[in-house]
Scaffold this motif. Structure first.
Motif, PDB file in Angstrom:
ATOM      1  N   LYS A   1      19.870 159.494 -19.360  1.00  0.00           N
ATOM      2  CA  LYS A   1      18.797 158.547 -19.668  1.00  0.00           C
ATOM      3  C   LYS A   1      17.601 159.337 -20.187  1.00  0.00           C
ATOM      4  O   LYS A   1      17.191 160.319 -19.566  1.00  0.00           O
ATOM      5  N   ILE A   2      17.075 158.856 -21.299  1.00  0.00           N
ATOM      6  CA  ILE A   2      15.908 159.525 -21.881  1.00  0.00           C
ATOM      7  C   ILE A   2      14.812 158.494 -22.107  1.00  0.00           C
ATOM      8  O   ILE A   2      15.086 157.381 -22.583  1.00  0.00           O
ATOM      9  N   PHE A   3      13.594 158.856 -21.733  1.00  0.00           N
ATOM     10  CA  PHE A   3      12.458 157.972 -21.964  1.00  0.00           C
ATOM     11  C   PHE A   3      11.565 158.630 -23.016  1.00  0.00           C
ATOM     12  O   PHE A   3      10.947 159.652 -22.781  1.00  0.00           O
ATOM     13  N   MET A   4      11.532 158.005 -24.211  1.00  0.00           N
ATOM     14  CA  MET A   4      10.791 158.596 -25.324  1.00  0.00           C
ATOM     15  C   MET A   4       9.416 157.962 -25.490  1.00  0.00           C
ATOM     16  O   MET A   4       9.255 156.758 -25.323  1.00  0.00           O
ATOM     17  N   THR A   5       8.457 158.790 -25.864  1.00  0.00           N
ATOM     18  CA  THR A   5       7.139 158.255 -26.144  1.00  0.00           C
ATOM     19  C   THR A   5       6.391 159.152 -27.140  1.00  0.00           C
ATOM     20  O   THR A   5       6.846 160.254 -27.448  1.00  0.00           O
ATOM     21  N   ALA A   6       5.272 158.640 -27.653  1.00  0.00           N
ATOM     22  CA  ALA A   6       4.362 159.405 -28.530  1.00  0.00           C
ATOM     23  C   ALA A   6       3.062 158.608 -28.546  1.00  0.00           C
ATOM     24  O   ALA A   6       3.047 157.443 -28.141  1.00  0.00           O
ATOM     25  N   SER A   7       1.983 159.213 -29.001  1.00  0.00           N
ATOM     26  CA  SER A   7       0.695 158.505 -28.954  1.00  0.00           C
ATOM     27  C   SER A   7       0.729 157.283 -29.883  1.00  0.00           C
ATOM     28  O   SER A   7       1.423 157.303 -30.906  1.00  0.00           O
ATOM     29  N   PRO A   8      -0.029 156.205 -29.560  1.00  0.00           N
ATOM     30  CA  PRO A   8      -0.008 154.987 -30.388  1.00  0.00           C
ATOM     31  C   PRO A   8      -0.365 155.249 -31.851  1.00  0.00           C
ATOM     32  O   PRO A   8       0.261 154.693 -32.751  1.00  0.00           O
ATOM     33  N   LYS A   9      -1.354 156.131 -32.103  1.00  0.00           N
ATOM     34  CA  LYS A   9      -1.766 156.405 -33.494  1.00  0.00           C
ATOM     35  C   LYS A   9      -0.629 157.050 -34.278  1.00  0.00           C
ATOM     36  O   LYS A   9      -0.377 156.694 -35.428  1.00  0.00           O
ATOM     37  N   ILE A  10       0.047 157.989 -33.676  1.00  0.00           N
ATOM     38  CA  ILE A  10       1.154 158.662 -34.357  1.00  0.00           C
ATOM     39  C   ILE A  10       2.279 157.664 -34.622  1.00  0.00           C
ATOM     40  O   ILE A  10       2.873 157.634 -35.702  1.00  0.00           O
ATOM     41  N   ARG A  11       2.541 156.788 -33.670  1.00  0.00           N
ATOM     42  CA  ARG A  11       3.614 155.797 -33.857  1.00  0.00           C
ATOM     43  C   ARG A  11       3.258 154.811 -34.964  1.00  0.00           C
ATOM     44  O   ARG A  11       4.102 154.450 -35.791  1.00  0.00           O
TER      45      ARG A  11
ATOM     46  N   PHE B   1      -2.859 149.655 -42.161  1.00  0.00           N
ATOM     47  CA  PHE B   1      -2.678 150.547 -41.003  1.00  0.00           C
ATOM     48  C   PHE B   1      -3.219 149.935 -39.713  1.00  0.00           C
ATOM     49  O   PHE B   1      -2.557 149.959 -38.668  1.00  0.00           O
ATOM     50  N   ASP B   2      -4.428 149.350 -39.766  1.00  0.00           N
ATOM     51  CA  ASP B   2      -5.032 148.817 -38.541  1.00  0.00           C
ATOM     52  C   ASP B   2      -4.208 147.680 -37.954  1.00  0.00           C
ATOM     53  O   ASP B   2      -4.109 147.531 -36.733  1.00  0.00           O
ATOM     54  N   GLU B   3      -3.619 146.890 -38.872  1.00  0.00           N
ATOM     55  CA  GLU B   3      -2.787 145.777 -38.404  1.00  0.00           C
ATOM     56  C   GLU B   3      -1.559 146.322 -37.654  1.00  0.00           C
ATOM     57  O   GLU B   3      -1.150 145.801 -36.620  1.00  0.00           O
ATOM     58  N   ILE B   4      -1.018 147.412 -38.185  1.00  0.00           N
ATOM     59  CA  ILE B   4       0.160 148.013 -37.552  1.00  0.00           C
ATOM     60  C   ILE B   4      -0.207 148.634 -36.210  1.00  0.00           C
ATOM     61  O   ILE B   4       0.509 148.469 -35.226  1.00  0.00           O
ATOM     62  N   LEU B   5      -1.354 149.322 -36.174  1.00  0.00           N
ATOM     63  CA  LEU B   5      -1.799 149.944 -34.916  1.00  0.00           C
ATOM     64  C   LEU B   5      -1.984 148.853 -33.851  1.00  0.00           C
ATOM     65  O   LEU B   5      -1.564 149.002 -32.703  1.00  0.00           O
ATOM     66  N   GLN B   6      -2.583 147.756 -34.266  1.00  0.00           N
ATOM     67  CA  GLN B   6      -2.790 146.635 -33.329  1.00  0.00           C
ATOM     68  C   GLN B   6      -1.454 146.106 -32.824  1.00  0.00           C
ATOM     69  O   GLN B   6      -1.295 145.781 -31.647  1.00  0.00           O
ATOM     70  N   ASN B   7      -0.484 146.013 -33.744  1.00  0.00           N
ATOM     71  CA  ASN B   7       0.840 145.520 -33.391  1.00  0.00           C
ATOM     72  C   ASN B   7       1.515 146.467 -32.386  1.00  0.00           C
ATOM     73  O   ASN B   7       2.090 146.035 -31.384  1.00  0.00           O
ATOM     74  N   VAL B   8       1.400 147.774 -32.635  1.00  0.00           N
ATOM     75  CA  VAL B   8       2.008 148.778 -31.745  1.00  0.00           C
ATOM     76  C   VAL B   8       1.380 148.672 -30.346  1.00  0.00           C
ATOM     77  O   VAL B   8       2.080 148.605 -29.329  1.00  0.00           O
ATOM     78  N   GLU B   9       0.025 148.624 -30.305  1.00  0.00           N
ATOM     79  CA  GLU B   9      -0.659 148.584 -29.008  1.00  0.00           C
ATOM     80  C   GLU B   9      -0.399 147.266 -28.279  1.00  0.00           C
ATOM     81  O   GLU B   9      -0.202 147.241 -27.069  1.00  0.00           O
ATOM     82  N   GLY B  10      -0.365 146.192 -29.064  1.00  0.00           N
ATOM     83  CA  GLY B  10      -0.108 144.875 -28.475  1.00  0.00           C
ATOM     84  C   GLY B  10       1.282 144.801 -27.882  1.00  0.00           C
ATOM     85  O   GLY B  10       1.487 144.288 -26.779  1.00  0.00           O
ATOM     86  N   ARG B  11       2.258 145.371 -28.609  1.00  0.00           N
ATOM     87  CA  ARG B  11       3.632 145.330 -28.103  1.00  0.00           C
ATOM     88  C   ARG B  11       3.798 146.194 -26.854  1.00  0.00           C
ATOM     89  O   ARG B  11       4.497 145.823 -25.924  1.00  0.00           O
TER      90      ARG B  11
END
Ligand code: DC
Length: 232
Positions: free
Chosen positions: A149-159, A176-186
């Protein structure tokens, strides 16, 4: 002696490269790759097509009866080197990656009945080992006994930057801002939902790839697989 085949569960935040790594890993090992997120995206697509997401709110009572008519399959496209998602035989790979689907998938994935049906279909795929499955609850709910089992992550801005580049490359007009919002919201919805929230399994290894190349991550993971399959 034939090499031992295992189940590999890869969970983590959205857009941190889970599917890219899982695909490469499956290809290298000769394993089957299953993208569980694509399955929630298909249900979302069906809900959108049928007008069952008025104002972004899923009409749960109408979505539940649709589930029995949704059969999701995957095919490996050798020429393009990618996995293709089919909904009742229709190729929906491009459509399920669009921002409209990304923006609506989290509320769909919080519906208990939707999760129940998807987990059932996911477990059927794991009956024969030799599988890499990525998602949010693979190591905690779908395959709690997975050997790796692997748990992957990276900072929201990089994602957000990675998803932005990916969509741009496909010729989509994105902000870009819309995508960042989507990433953080999800992240927020995925981690706080009542049913199967995104959570690291106690026995999952953490892989933060903020500063790792694809090759470095793959090498690290293959080493872990070898340790297990060779009984080291
Ligand atoms: O991995 P992805 O971004 O394509 O996933 C789409 C959505 O589906 C994401 O918002 C979380 C949800 N998901 C889930 O709840 N459980 C999974 N096993 C996989 C994805």
């Amino acid at each position: 002696m034939a090499e031992k085949k295992i189940i590999i569960a890869i969970d983590g935040h959205s857009s941190c490269g889970k599917s890219t790594m899982s695909k490469s890993l499956a290809q290298m090992l000769g394993y089957i790759y299953i993208d569980s997120g694509a399955m929630y995206r298909v249900v979302t697509l069906v809900a959108l097509r049928k007008g069952l997401m008025p104002n972004g709110e899923p009409d749960v009572a109408k979505i539940i009866p649709e589930l029995k008519n949704i059969k999701i399959t995957f095919q490996w496209d050798e020429t393009q080197g990618k996995n293709t998602t089919f909904f009742n035989g229709e190729n929906v790979e491009e459509e399920i990656r669009q921002l409209k689907v990304s923006q609506n998938v989290s509320p769909i994935s919080t519906i208990a009945e939707v999760r129940h049906e998807m987990v059932k279909q996911q477990r059927e795929n794991g009956l024969t080992k030799g599988i890499v499955m990525d998602g949010r609850d693979i190591g905690t709910v779908v395959f709690p006994d997975a050997e790796l089992k692997i748990f992957m992550t990276a900072s929201p801005k990089i994602r957000a930057q990675r998803r932005f580049d990916e969509l741009k490359e496909k010729g989509q007009n994105v902000d870009f801002d819309e995508i960042l919002q989507n990433v953080e919201g999800r992240d927020k919805i995925d981690s706080n939902r009542a049913v199967s929230p995104l959570k690291r399994a106690d026995d999952a290894l953490i892989l933060d790839n903020s500063n790792l190349t694809r090759e470095e991550q793959l090498k690290w993971t293959v080493e872990k697989v070898k340790e297990i399959t060779s009984g080291r």
